[in-house]
Structures are given as structure tokens and as C-alpha cells.
Design an enzyme around this catalytic site. Structure first.
Site, PDB file in Angstrom:
ATOM      1  CG  HIS A 427      -1.841   1.139   1.287  1.00 44.97           C
ATOM      2  ND1 HIS A 427      -2.251   1.718   2.461  1.00 44.97           N
ATOM      3  CD2 HIS A 427      -2.418   1.877   0.292  1.00 44.97           C
ATOM      4  CE1 HIS A 427      -3.028   2.740   2.194  1.00 44.97           C
ATOM      5  NE2 HIS A 427      -3.144   2.863   0.894  1.00 44.97           N
ATOM      6  CD  GLU A 439      -0.702   1.007   5.953  1.00 46.14           C
ATOM      7  OE1 GLU A 439      -1.011   1.303   7.106  1.00 46.14           O
ATOM      8  OE2 GLU A 439      -1.559   0.908   5.033  1.00 46.14           O
TER       9      GLU A 439
END
Ligand code: CAA
Length: 696
Positions: A427, A439
Site C-alpha cells: 500500500h 504498508e
């Protein structure tokens, strides 16, 4: 002397060679060794000059980070610097690699300085919540003038040798072995009959408007004290005799040592390094990464492709049509032009990337040899599943299949392939070639080497990678959604979005939540609210005015209107009166009598919501450690670095007080304000979040 300083005699010159790998940090042994080395040189008959030089990859990278937090042992660095400068011998420093913090302060205590062409210099103490404390604020202005010194100290930036020469930090640049070059410099000085040239004896530079400079630095640092304090220390260098200036600097240094900001900065410094250090990855080799695929060339896909291209990876970008692929290429070219302008890449690298490292395609078959593919298509589960089905059919065995989803269930996406062990969430944050956070979302079946590959990619792209588990919004967006809700509730009850934004930027956030929403696009939140509407608990309080704003076609900056109105050619926006009218209408409809919120209460509620959700995220294992949450908020959400992160902030404020706040708020709305079990547990045990970081 100690093992860390080698002493050699070369004719009239004594060489003190610092040998403390990897970067010659100024440990206690190095400081003692430098003292002993100076004594030895002065007692060594016939020695006329001393050369300071570093072994290995750097001159000196500054204070030893392993000694941070321990009681400092004598000799202290200021004494070492003063000892060097006071020597009756001529002292020369020959520098290579980095000379940072205390390392540059040692060099400034030498009487002459020469450096390699690629050497770098900096006083990064402000990044640790401090100012230079060993004469840096007193000596630097005497060689560079006040303005250049203030710039260097308050920014903590690294200055390259040519600029350092222009500024007066060094006297010359000479290429070659640092010791050979340094010896030649020392011998030339002796031959020309040069004398000692202590910086402390140089005249103080002319003054500036100190108060204006202090205010400007404080504003730029959004409330960070250390850089502003550095201005006062430089002021002391101009207004006080040298020895008094040193005392003033030392006092400010020790005062800063005691601040919460210092604690926040140190926490950030160590957490940034600890975040990718996961026990489960020890000894796990990542898969090879040379060529990657990106699906979707919108803002996000183009940003991811840009980041990968800038790191030297070959990228195949897939779009739906030739026209869309060309538009994606134009976006990437725009991003690269920015990097070119900022000097991040050369014209040749730029051309090479666009002409050969980047390939465009409309057929997934072009991805058959990719080592890793990241999809950045429309945020819809069916669309994602269809993409992953296609990838499963085409990619070679071992390709890592990554989704850039911000909210969706990575387990469900993985289950749409025959190889869930190869599927992971990566992410990125927009703009992906600029934002530092990544992430790494680990699904139930993601293989350990796939996780290691996610982290390896993050490292290569220069990201701060944080492991996250699967849940709606992962670490960052899940917490964001909660603290935004707390802010929305305050608006329904009487606060204004503009007061909230102002209070939170005063707290140190880069932007307030409503300015951020306008930047990200209000349609994103609108789509999410529509997605969540069918499953919402009837006790949830959800404002309707943001939907009305979207229904009127106002999506924030991209449409020129959102919470703010954006006029062409103007930076930032002005409050949108339509929003105020919509809020007032909704309060009437709901029979809410608006009340005033103090700035303190706004911070308290906003932060309580953030900390409470963060504690749930840690308690559920979505984030491994509190420091993981702190780094997500710091690098992805504009949380002020000098506060360390929300959970560090919570520790400093005190968990019992915070829990008491949450319990009080729960009396008004016990659905939203449910205290996190982990928070209750920590309070009951008299522990704090940082204890969990230490346990991990
Ligand atoms: N003390 C001890 N070890 C250090 C160190 C320091 N100051 N700086 C770096 N290292 C170690 C790292 O831990 C790492 O060790 P491992 O290989 O065992 O992991 C190794 O040196 C290499 O570091 P990097 O991986 O970061 O290498 P790099 O080439 O990317 O960067 C660097 C090198 C520019 C020196 C960078 O590490 C850096 O910026 N370090 C911090 C510098 C710093 O802030 N120094 C303190 C200044 S403040 C001061 O001196 C005064 C004061 O506080 C009182």
C-alpha cells in the site's frame, strides 16, 4: 591512547587516525583517544603539526548512537574540541565520506580543513531535537557568516564539498587518499610558515534581525523548538565573547535534552530504523527483483512506476488502451521532470528511463516475465479479483502478486488466485514517488519470502516499510477513519472544520484533516461511506453534509471547491461558506444546539480517538508494535516528527489521563468511544506503549 586512535609520525606531522568502524562515531574511547593523541603529539619532539583523519568510509559520523540515553562519560565532546583547538601545534583535518554533528564540530576545532570532492558535511542535531553542543553554533558562523550557518544548523541538511568550500566550511578540496592529501596539506602549510588559525579567534560575523529569523524558523518548523533555539545560539556567537557563547550554547543544549520534543525525535530516529527489523524476516532471502509490472497508470500507478524506475528497476505498465498508456507515460514523464529539476537524476538517466526502462502495454501477456506485479486499478473487489485471475494465468511461477488496495480484504483477493502464498498488499501513499510510507500488508497465506521481498522492494525504493495485517484500512487508513470521525462529531456538535484544521496545524500536523480531504478528493470518502452504509450500526453518528457537498459536484482541490474554495493561481484555499451552511442545516435537522470547543479540547478528542484506535490496531496484531503505528502516522499522515508518533505522544501525556478522557467521552457516545482493551491493560499494569516496543 586507545585502540580507536592510531598514532603515526610522518616527518614533522603526527597523524591521528580514527579507527572506529563502521563510521568512526565519537564513542567514549574515540573521545579519550583524541585527547591522548593530542597529548602524545605535543610531547613528541619535533612534531609541528597534527593531522586528523578517519579510517574506512567516513571522517566522523557524529556522536555514537549506541551511547544515546546513557550518562555521558568524560571527556565530553566540547572539551575534546577545545583541547584540539587550543593545541600549540597546527591542526589539520582531512575529511572524506561524512562529517556530521560532533564530527564536523571536531573538524571546526582544527585550524585548517581539506576534503575529498564527494565529502558531505552537516549538523543534523535538530533531527534529534537538539542543537550542536560542542561549539558548532559558535564556530560555524565565524567561518560561514550568520545566514549560511543558520541555514545549515536549522535544516540539518548535508552540504556537499563544493558548496562547503564556497561557504567557508572547508579551505580546499583535494582528491586522493585522505591521509596522503592531508599530509601534503599540512606539509605545505608548514613550508609556507603558516601559523595556528583557531576559529574561536576569528572575528564574530555581523548581526542580523534575530527576532525575525527566530520567528521564521519557528514557523517553518511548525512549532519545533530546537531549530529556533539554534538561532539564539548563533546570536550568542555574535553578541558574546567566544567562551561565553560556548557556555550559552551548552546551556541551551542541556535545556533541549530535557524536552518532550527531544524524546519524540529520538523515538522517531530509532523507530525509523527498527521498523523493518522483524524477527520473522531474520535469515529469509527475498526473491529476486529486476523487472516489475504495474497495472493501471492513474496518479497512483504512475507514481509507483516512477518510484520503481528511479530505483533502477525496469517497469512494464499496463493500461486499457494505447491512449490511456500514453497518458500514463505523460504522467510519469511529468514526475521525472520534477526529479530532474531537483537534481535527483541526470538528463541521461532521465532519457534512459523513458526510452528503455519503461515499457507500455495493453495486454497482460507483457507481464509474463515480471518478478513482481503491483496492481493499482479501481478500488473495487470484483475488478481486483478479475485482475488477479488474469495475473495468475499469465505470470511465471514465483512472481510476487501485489495489490495496492487501501481498504479491501487482501485475503479475499489472494483467494481469487491459485497461489495465495505469492499474494501481498503493497500500500503506497500518493504521490507514490514522493511519500515515504509503504504498508506491507501480510495476508493469512503470504509466504515469508514474499514478505521479505515486499520489504526489499520498499528499501530499494527508499521507503519506510511497515508490516500491517489485514483489516479494513490496514494500520493508517483505519486509524485515520476513526480520528476523522471524532473530528466530524465535533463539527456536528459546534466546531468548524476551519478551527479544527487550524488547531491541528498548530499542534504540528503538516495539514489539517479537512484540507487533507480536499487534497485527496472528497469522492474517495464518499465512495467509502456508500460502501460501508449497508453494514453500519444504527448507533453510528455519521454526518450527511459531506455527501451533500459531493452530490453538488464538489470533490475538493480537483474541482476547485470542497471544504475550501481554491482560486486559480492561489496557494491553499479559503473557507467555503456553502459548507458552513450545510453544517448549520444539518445541526438544525438533528436538533443539535452547537457549543464552543476550546482548542485544547479539540486536540484532546482528536488525539484520544487516534490513540484509542491505534491501541486496538496493536492489540489485534494488525501492527506488530506501537512503534509501527507511530512510523505510519509520521511518514504517511503528516504527524509531527518531533512528537514521535501518536503512541509516543500518549506515553508522554500519560495513559491514565487519556483513558479517563475516553471514559468521560463514552458517557456521551458509548458506541464510538469504546476504550481499547490494550489501553486498559497498560493502565492497569502501570505500563506504557514504549514498554511493548522494548518487549518486542
Ligand atoms: N553512531 C554509531 N553508529 C552509526 C552512526 C552513529 N552516529 N551512524 C551510523 N552508524 C552505523 C549504522 O548503525 C550502521 O551500522 P550497521 O551496518 O551495523 O547497521 C552503519 O553505521 C551504516 O549506517 P547506514 O546503514 O545508515 O549507512 P548510510 O551510508 O546509509 O548512512 C550515515 C551513513 C550518513 C552516517 C547515516 O548512518 C547517518 O546519518 N547516521 C546518523 C548520523 C547522526 O545523526 N549522528 C549524530 C549527529 S548528532 C551529534 O553528533 C551530536 C549529538 O547528538 C550530541
Amino acid at each position: 591512547m586507545t585502540d580507536k586512535i592510531a598514532y603515526e609520525r610522518h616527518g614533522d606531522v603526527a597523524v591521528l587516525r580514527i579507527q572506529n568502524p563502521p563510521v568512526n562515531a565519537l564513542s567514549h574511547e574515540v573521545r579519550s583517544g583524541l585527547m591522548a593523541g593530542m597529548d602524545h603529539a605535543e610531547a613528541d619532539a619535533g612534531v609541528k603539526a597534527v593531522l586528523l583523519v578517519g579510517d574506512g568510509r567516513a571522517f566522523i559520523a557524529g556522536a555514537d548512537i549506541k551511547e544515546f540515553g546513557k550518562t555521558p562519560k568524560e571527556p565530553h565532546l566540547p572539551d575534546v574540541c577545545n583541547r584540539i583547538e587550543a593545541s600549540p601545534l597546527i591542526v589539520v583535518a582531512s575529511m572524506h565520506g561524512v562529517s556530521l554533528g560532533g564530527g564536523l564540530e571536531v573538524a571546526l576545532s582544527a585550524h585548517y580543513r581539506t576534503a575529498q570532492p564527494d565529502a558531505r558535511f552537516g549538523l543534523p542535531e535538530v533531527h534529534l531535537g537538539l542543537i550542536p553542543g560542542a561549539g558548532g553554533t559558535q564556530r560555524l558562523p565565524r567561518v560561514t557568516g550568520v545566514e549560511a550557518a543558520i541555514d545549515m544548523i536549522t535544516s540539518g541538511r548535508h552540504v556537499k564539498a563544493p558548496e562547503a568550500l564556497d561557504m567557508g566550511v572547508i579551505d580546499s578540496i583535494a582528491e586522493g587518499d585522505p591521509q596522503t592529501v592531508g599530509l601534503a596539506h599540512a606539509e605545505a602549510l608548514l613550508a609556507e610558515g603558516a601559523t595556528r588559525r583557531p576559529v574561536s579567534e576569528m572575528p564574530a560575523p555581523p548581526p542580523i534581525d534575530w527576532d525575525a529569523s527566530y520567528e521564521a524558523v519557528l514557523k517553518k518548523g511548525r512549532g519545533q523548538i530546537a531549530p529556533a533555539q539554534a538561532v539564539r545560539a548563533v546570536q550568542a556567537s555574535v553578541e558574546l565573547p567566544f567562551s561565553e557563547g560556548l557556555k550559552a550554547e551548552r546551556q541551551m543544549f542541556w535545556d533541549l535534552m530535557k524536552t518532550d520534543q527531544r524524546q519524540g525525535m529520538i523515538h522517531a530516529f530509532f523507530s525509523e530504523r527498527a521498523v523493518s527489523n522483524l524477527p520473522e524476516l531474520k535469515g529469509i532471502e527475498p526473491r529476486e527483483l529486476a523487472a516489475i509490472g504495474v497495472i493501471g497508470g492513474g496518479t497512483m500507478g504512475a507514481g509507483i512506476a516512477t518510484a520503481a524506475l528511479l530505483s533502477g528497476l525496469a517497469v512494464t505498465l499496463i493500461e486499457m488502451s494505447d491512449a490511456a498508456a500514453e497518458a500514463a507515460k505523460a504522467r510519469i514523464a511529468g514526475n521525472l521532470a520534477g526529479a530532474l529539476k531537483r537534481g535527483k537524476l541526470s538528463q541521461e538517466q532521465h532519457d534512459n528511463i523513458l526510452n528503455s526502462a519503461l515499457s507500455l502495454a495493453t495486454d497482460y501477456a507483457a507481464l509474463k516475465d515480471s518478478d513482481l506485479v503491483i496492481e493499482a486499478v479501481f478500488e473495487d473487489m470484483d475488478v481486483k479479483k478479475s485482475v488477479f485471475g488474469d495475473l495468475d494465468a499469465i505470470c511465471k511461477p514465483g512472481t510476487v502478486l501485489a495489490t495496492n488496495t487501501s481498504y479491501l480484504d487482501v485475503n479475499e483477493i489472494a483467494a481469487s488466485t491459485s497461489r495465495p502464498g505469492d499474494v501481498i498488499g503493497l500500500h503506497f501513499f500518493s504521490p507514490a514517488h514522493v511519500m515515504k510510507l509503504l504498508e506491507v500488508v501480510v495476508a493469512d497465506q503470504t509466504g515469508p519470502d514474499v514478505v521479505a521481498t515486499g520489504f526489499a522492494l520498499g528499501k530499494r525504493l527508499g521507503k519506510i516499510s511497515v508490516r500491517a495485517g489485514v483489516c479494513d484500512g490496514f494500520i493508517g487508513n483505519r486509524i485515520l477513519s476513526t480520528y476523522r470521525t471524532a473530528a466530524d462529531h465535533m463539527i456536528l456538535d459546534g466546531a468548524s472544520p476551519y478551527q479544527i484544521d487550524k488547531v491541528l496545524t498548530d499542534f504540528g500536523f503538516a495539514m489539517g484533516p479537512y484540507a487533507v480531504a480536499d487534497l485527496a478528493g472528497l469522492d474517495i470518502g464518499w465512495a467509502m461511506r456508500k460502501r460501508l452504509a449497508p453494514t453500519r450500526d444504527p448507533r453510528e453518528r455519521v454526518g450527511r453534509y459531506p455527501d451533500k457537498l459531493c452530490e453538488a459536484g464538489h470533490f475538493g482541490q480537483k474541482t476547485g471547491k470542497g471544504f475550501y474554495v481554491y482560486e486559480k493561481g492561489q496557494r491553499g484555499g479559503t473557507p467555503n461558506p456553502e459548507v458552513t451552511a450545510l453544517i448549520e442545516a444539518e445541526r438544525k435537522e438533528r436538533n443539535i444546539t452547537p457549543r464552543a470547543f476550546s482548542d485544547v479540547e479539540i486536540v484532546r478528542r482528536y488525539m484520544a480517538a487516534m490513540v484509542n484506535e491505534a491501541a486496538k490496531v496493536v492489540g489485534e496484531g494488525i501492527a506488530r508494535r506501537p512503534l509501527d503505528v507511530d512510523m505510519v502516522l509520521l511518514f504517511g499522515y503528516g504527524f509531527p516528527r518531533y512528537r514521535g508518533g501518536p503512541l509516543k505522544w500518549a506515553d508522554l501525556v500519560g495513559l491514565p489521563d487519556l483513558l479517563a478522557d475516553i471514559e468521560r467521552y463514552a458517557e456521551e457516545d458509548d458506541y464510538f468511544w469504546r476504550p481499547a482493551p490494550l489501553l486498559r491493560e497498560l493502565v492497569a499494569d502501570g505500563r506504557c506503549f514504549d514498554d511493548l516496543n522494548k518487549d518486542a
